[in-house]
Design an enzyme around this catalytic site. Sequence first.
Site, PDB file in Angstrom:
ATOM      1  N   SER A 120       0.852  -1.196   0.000  1.00 51.06           N
ATOM      2  CA  SER A 120       0.000   0.000   0.000  1.00 51.06           C
ATOM      3  C   SER A 120       0.882   1.239   0.000  1.00 51.06           C
ATOM      4  CB  SER A 120      -0.886   0.008   1.251  1.00 51.06           C
ATOM      5  OG  SER A 120      -1.566   1.248   1.391  1.00 51.06           O
ATOM      6  N   TYR A 145      -2.368  -0.163  10.420  1.00 48.59           N
ATOM      7  CA  TYR A 145      -2.407  -0.614   9.025  1.00 48.59           C
ATOM      8  C   TYR A 145      -1.073  -0.346   8.335  1.00 48.59           C
ATOM      9  CZ  TYR A 145      -3.938  -1.051   4.168  1.00 48.59           C
ATOM     10  OH  TYR A 145      -4.054  -1.410   2.839  1.00 48.59           O
TER      11      TYR A 145
END
Length: 266
Positions: free
Chosen positions: A143, A156
């Site tokens: 990501s 995250y």
Amino acid sequence: MAKELAGAVCVVTGGSSGIGRACARLLAARGAKVYVLARSKERLAAAVEEIEQAGGFAEALVADVASPEELAHAAAKVRAAGEGVDILVAGAGIMDLGPADQMPLSQYEAMMRVNYLGVVGTVQSFLPLVKEGRWKRIAIVSSLAAKVSPPYFGAYSASKAAVTGFAHALRQELAREGIRVTLVHPGPCATPLVDGYIGGEYYPVPPGVPVIAPDQVARAIWRGIRKGRREVFVPRRLAVTAWLAGIAPGAVDGTYRLLDRGKRGK
């Protein structure tokens, strides 16, 4: 005319929705037999049906990437079919956002189990089959948050940063065996992963940063696989954002301070 991936075998984790499902569709459309792996039997069935209705071939593998036993069982099913794996896409992931002191430790642990250890387990289970494949490609979905960590993304971002470190090391380890590893950093993407978050208090999107579609990410992943690229940002211009975050983290801080002031000023 023969399709580019005719005769190839692919495995896509997280293949029942979002980026994983888009990758499974794309690979099947190019002629590959795609094993679609995810936890939900119902959503897997829908993904397989979608691919088959479009003229492709897919098979469901029900497994939780957080379970080494289930991953090993899934890999054994592929081996029992007498097939190596040409392309492995590790795309499974979960997301929880929130203040660092309010998010339960269990949510930190869950994201590490799925997002990081799930990738490790996927590679460990399927790598012997990739070594037997013709294409010998692995794509790992990280990501942009592994490079640019906004407020409330701590858990995250940490899990995706672990994925990024693992993928960089894996790429170098496997190069001598002719296996190419592509690391993928999507920016904000309209998938079920961000439902209830994107555009909200914990996930503001800075001006000029697009919210992309899963199919756009899938196409970028395919280009990266085909060309043997080490690292892919989607969209490509976000590579500059990641580079800036590394050399001038204050610029990232300033961007999110402005966003926060804008919200409070409304």
